[in-house]
Structures are given as structure tokens and as C-alpha cells.
Motif scaffolding. Structure first.
Motif, short mmCIF file in Angstrom:
data_model
loop_
_atom_site.label_atom_id
_atom_site.label_comp_id
_atom_site.label_asym_id
_atom_site.label_seq_id
_atom_site.Cartn_x
_atom_site.Cartn_y
_atom_site.Cartn_z
N THR A 64 118.14 22.89 -13.89
CA THR A 64 116.82 22.88 -13.27
C THR A 64 116.84 23.62 -11.94
N VAL A 65 115.66 23.99 -11.49
CA VAL A 65 115.53 24.66 -10.20
C VAL A 65 115.90 23.69 -9.07
N GLU A 66 115.56 22.41 -9.23
CA GLU A 66 115.91 21.42 -8.21
C GLU A 66 117.43 21.31 -8.04
N GLU A 67 118.17 21.35 -9.15
CA GLU A 67 119.64 21.33 -9.06
C GLU A 67 120.15 22.57 -8.35
N LEU A 68 119.55 23.73 -8.66
CA LEU A 68 119.95 24.98 -8.02
C LEU A 68 119.70 24.91 -6.52
N LYS A 69 118.52 24.41 -6.11
CA LYS A 69 118.22 24.27 -4.68
C LYS A 69 119.23 23.36 -4.00
N ALA A 70 119.59 22.26 -4.66
CA ALA A 70 120.56 21.33 -4.07
C ALA A 70 121.91 22.00 -3.86
N VAL A 71 122.35 22.79 -4.84
CA VAL A 71 123.64 23.50 -4.72
C VAL A 71 123.57 24.52 -3.59
N ILE A 72 122.47 25.26 -3.50
CA ILE A 72 122.31 26.25 -2.44
C ILE A 72 122.36 25.57 -1.07
#
Length: 64
Positions: free
Chosen positions: A41-49
Motif C-alpha cells: 500500500t501507499v501508506e506502507e511506502l510512506k511509513a518506510v520513506i
């Protein structure tokens, strides 16, 4: 997903992006590069970033 799979993420902080006859271009004073496992998900990607930028748990703007 294979455990050996990963993607490379390049962040152009406070950068510019545009398009010309040669294609799409990106400019930034100091791009940040890291590799990560694929996420769903995009939310997971944002969290990793945010975690890789040292602002985990905080809020920050992540666009495009």
C-alpha cells in the motif's frame, strides 16, 4: 514475493521534475537512495520513506 526481491527508492528532496523532448527529468541537490522490500500500500511506502528519513512517528509531507 520472493525474500530476495527488493526495489530501489530514490527521493528527490525539495527537487524539481519536468518533461522535455528527451523524456522526464528530475533535479535535486542531494537525492537520497535506499533499497527496500516491496510493500502493498501507499501508506506502507510512506511509513518506510519516513522511517528512512529519520522522522518515524512524526508527520511529514510525502507526495507523488
Amino acid at each position: 514475493m520472493n525474500l530476495g526481491d527488493f526495489v530501489v527508492v530514490i527521493l528527490y528532496l525539495n527537487g524539481e521534475m519536468g518533461r522535455d523532448s528527451g523524456g522526464i527529468w528530475f533535479r535535486s541537490v542531494t537525492p537520497v537512495v535506499f533499497q527496500m522490500q516491496p510493500v502493498d500500500t501507499v501508506e506502507e511506502l510512506k511509513a518506510v520513506i519516513l522511517r528512512n528519513m529519520g522522522v518515524a512517528g512524526g508527520t511529514s509531507l510525502v507526495r507523488r
